[in-house]
Structure formats: structure tokens, C-alpha cells
Design a protein around this motif. Sequence first.
Motif, mmCIF file in Angstrom:
data_model
loop_
_atom_site.group_PDB
_atom_site.id
_atom_site.type_symbol
_atom_site.label_atom_id
_atom_site.label_comp_id
_atom_site.label_asym_id
_atom_site.label_seq_id
_atom_site.Cartn_x
_atom_site.Cartn_y
_atom_site.Cartn_z
ATOM 1 N N GLY A 23 0.790 -1.227 0.000
ATOM 2 C CA GLY A 23 0.000 0.000 0.000
ATOM 3 C C GLY A 23 0.822 1.276 0.000
ATOM 4 O O GLY A 23 0.357 2.318 0.468
ATOM 5 N N LYS A 24 2.034 1.213 -0.547
ATOM 6 C CA LYS A 24 2.897 2.407 -0.585
ATOM 7 C C LYS A 24 2.236 3.546 -1.347
ATOM 8 O O LYS A 24 2.193 4.677 -0.872
ATOM 9 C CB LYS A 24 4.254 2.068 -1.218
ATOM 10 N N ASP A 25 1.735 3.245 -2.543
ATOM 11 C CA ASP A 25 1.132 4.302 -3.362
ATOM 12 C C ASP A 25 -0.125 4.861 -2.702
ATOM 13 O O ASP A 25 -0.357 6.070 -2.735
ATOM 14 C CB ASP A 25 0.824 3.787 -4.769
ATOM 15 N N SER A 26 -0.917 4.009 -2.086
ATOM 16 C CA SER A 26 -2.120 4.488 -1.382
ATOM 17 C C SER A 26 -1.737 5.378 -0.205
ATOM 18 O O SER A 26 -2.373 6.411 0.031
ATOM 19 C CB SER A 26 -2.957 3.302 -0.880
ATOM 20 N N ASP A 82 1.145 20.531 1.085
ATOM 21 C CA ASP A 82 2.497 21.040 0.855
ATOM 22 C C ASP A 82 3.469 19.927 0.457
ATOM 23 O O ASP A 82 4.595 20.199 0.062
ATOM 24 C CB ASP A 82 3.016 21.785 2.089
ATOM 25 N N PHE A 83 3.041 18.658 0.527
ATOM 26 C CA PHE A 83 3.886 17.561 0.070
ATOM 27 C C PHE A 83 3.862 17.527 -1.446
ATOM 28 O O PHE A 83 2.852 17.796 -2.084
ATOM 29 C CB PHE A 83 3.365 16.222 0.593
ATOM 30 N N TRP A 84 5.013 17.175 -2.034
ATOM 31 C CA TRP A 84 5.121 17.014 -3.476
ATOM 32 C C TRP A 84 5.458 15.561 -3.758
ATOM 33 O O TRP A 84 6.449 15.031 -3.253
ATOM 34 C CB TRP A 84 6.205 17.930 -4.041
ATOM 35 N N ARG A 85 4.615 14.900 -4.539
ATOM 36 C CA ARG A 85 4.832 13.492 -4.869
ATOM 37 C C ARG A 85 5.731 13.383 -6.091
ATOM 38 O O ARG A 85 5.432 13.907 -7.160
ATOM 39 C CB ARG A 85 3.506 12.791 -5.137
ATOM 40 N N VAL A 86 6.845 12.695 -5.928
ATOM 41 C CA VAL A 86 7.820 12.505 -6.999
ATOM 42 C C VAL A 86 7.255 11.496 -8.003
ATOM 43 O O VAL A 86 6.767 10.431 -7.616
ATOM 44 C CB VAL A 86 9.160 11.994 -6.428
ATOM 45 N N ARG A 87 7.340 11.841 -9.263
ATOM 46 C CA ARG A 87 6.888 10.952 -10.345
ATOM 47 C C ARG A 87 8.115 10.223 -10.892
ATOM 48 O O ARG A 87 9.000 10.839 -11.487
ATOM 49 C CB ARG A 87 6.206 11.771 -11.435
ATOM 50 N N ARG A 88 8.158 8.919 -10.694
ATOM 51 C CA ARG A 88 9.312 8.130 -11.113
ATOM 52 C C ARG A 88 9.300 7.877 -12.625
ATOM 53 O O ARG A 88 8.256 7.909 -13.264
ATOM 54 C CB ARG A 88 9.329 6.768 -10.403
ATOM 55 N N GLY A 99 14.038 5.519 -11.928
ATOM 56 C CA GLY A 99 14.803 6.739 -11.740
ATOM 57 C C GLY A 99 13.983 7.825 -11.074
ATOM 58 O O GLY A 99 12.776 7.952 -11.310
ATOM 59 N N ILE A 100 14.656 8.581 -10.222
ATOM 60 C CA ILE A 100 14.078 9.773 -9.600
ATOM 61 C C ILE A 100 14.686 10.960 -10.344
ATOM 62 O O ILE A 100 15.909 11.158 -10.303
ATOM 63 C CB ILE A 100 14.424 9.850 -8.090
ATOM 64 N N PRO A 101 13.857 11.738 -11.053
ATOM 65 C CA PRO A 101 14.387 12.846 -11.857
ATOM 66 C C PRO A 101 15.129 13.884 -11.008
ATOM 67 O O PRO A 101 14.832 14.078 -9.827
ATOM 68 C CB PRO A 101 13.136 13.464 -12.483
ATOM 69 N N MET A 102 16.087 14.563 -11.638
ATOM 70 C CA MET A 102 16.861 15.615 -10.978
ATOM 71 C C MET A 102 15.955 16.720 -10.419
ATOM 72 O O MET A 102 16.343 17.406 -9.471
ATOM 73 C CB MET A 102 17.876 16.223 -11.944
ATOM 74 N N GLU A 103 14.761 16.866 -10.972
ATOM 75 C CA GLU A 103 13.815 17.859 -10.455
ATOM 76 C C GLU A 103 13.612 17.687 -8.951
ATOM 77 O O GLU A 103 13.420 18.665 -8.229
ATOM 78 C CB GLU A 103 12.472 17.739 -11.185
ATOM 79 N N ALA A 140 8.579 10.023 -2.144
ATOM 80 C CA ALA A 140 8.933 9.155 -3.266
ATOM 81 C C ALA A 140 8.876 7.688 -2.871
ATOM 82 O O ALA A 140 9.287 7.316 -1.769
ATOM 83 C CB ALA A 140 10.333 9.484 -3.777
ATOM 84 N N ASN A 141 8.398 6.881 -3.787
ATOM 85 C CA ASN A 141 8.391 5.433 -3.642
ATOM 86 C C ASN A 141 9.782 4.957 -4.059
ATOM 87 O O ASN A 141 10.162 5.089 -5.218
ATOM 88 C CB ASN A 141 7.305 4.860 -4.573
#
Length: 181
Positions: free
Chosen positions: A16-19, A30-36, A78-82, A95-96
Motif C-alpha cells: 500500500g505504498k502508493d495508497s 504542501d507535500f510534493w509526490r515525486v513521479r518516477r 529513476g528519480i528525476p533531478m527535479e 517518493a516510492n
Amino acid sequence: MSAGRLIAVVGPSGVGKDSLMEALCAARPDFWRVRRVITRPSEAGGEDFEGVSEAEFLRREAEGAFVLSWQAHDLHYGIPMEAARRIAEGAQAVANLSRGAVFAAAERFPGLHVLSVTANPEILAARLAKRGREDADGIARRLSRPAPEMPVGVATTTIDNSGAMDDSVAVALAALYPVSA
């Protein structure tokens, strides 16, 4: 400006990480979810990710497009440099990550906080069966894998996600924002 940090959500498939990440971002706008970026087709479902070919991934990796990258289950992630830029600007980035990528994340992001998500084996088996990606033997093999160790000195909170999501979110937020006396 508040200090940014990477909040790594780790755990076995089906836990259930994504949930949990979705619920955390809903509770804390204020959290930003990293898009892998992942070497699987975008239409494969699951989390919101950018699907690329292996050749495209390797090209980007060679060009320095990822702050973190790893391989797991015959895929590249990969986790983007952003993410590094946004954390430097004060973002609380969620981030997952693969548990094996936590060591590199700890080196790159000193304020790293790991949310290690667990659930009882029966619940994990049922969730994995519902996804339909593996047969019963594959699920049994996946559940029998030992969890890798976390780096010493990295803030790590274990969250049992066997019950209500609200309970898991409450545990995570209490660990991320402890009340000082």
C-alpha cells in the motif's frame, strides 16, 4: 523557507505504498509526490509514472537526468533531478523507493526520512493476488524475501498498513512532525 527533505516510502509490493503516499499528499497539500521514470509501459497501471524504453532510460541516466536510479524486478527506476532541485528549494518530496536504493538516497539527501510500510502476510498475499500479476507460487516467493537492512542513522518509521489508512497516515505524520515539549 523551511528545510526540504526526501520522504522515502519503502516496502514490499502490495503493502500500500502508493495508497499511503496519495493519502499523505491529500492530508498535507504542501507535500510534493515525486513521479518516477520506469522501464515499463505507461499503461501498465498502478502509480502515476513515466514509462520509457530501456534504451531511453539508459540514455537519460548517462546524461545525468536522475538524482537516484536503481534496478529491481528486471526494471530500471529513476528519480528525476527535479526532485533534488525542489528539495533544495524547501519541498517535502515523497517518493516510492526500492529498499535497496535507500543507501544512495541517504548519501544524497541528509534529511532523509524513511517510512517503512508493512502489513501482515495474509493481507499482502490477498492484495498481490487481487492485482493478478503473479501466480500463487510467485506471490509466495515474493513474500518469503527478507527485507533489506536500512542505513544506520537514517530516521526510519515502521508503519503497519494492515488496517485503516487514516491510522497509517496518523503514524506517518506524527513521525515526520513530532510535537516538541
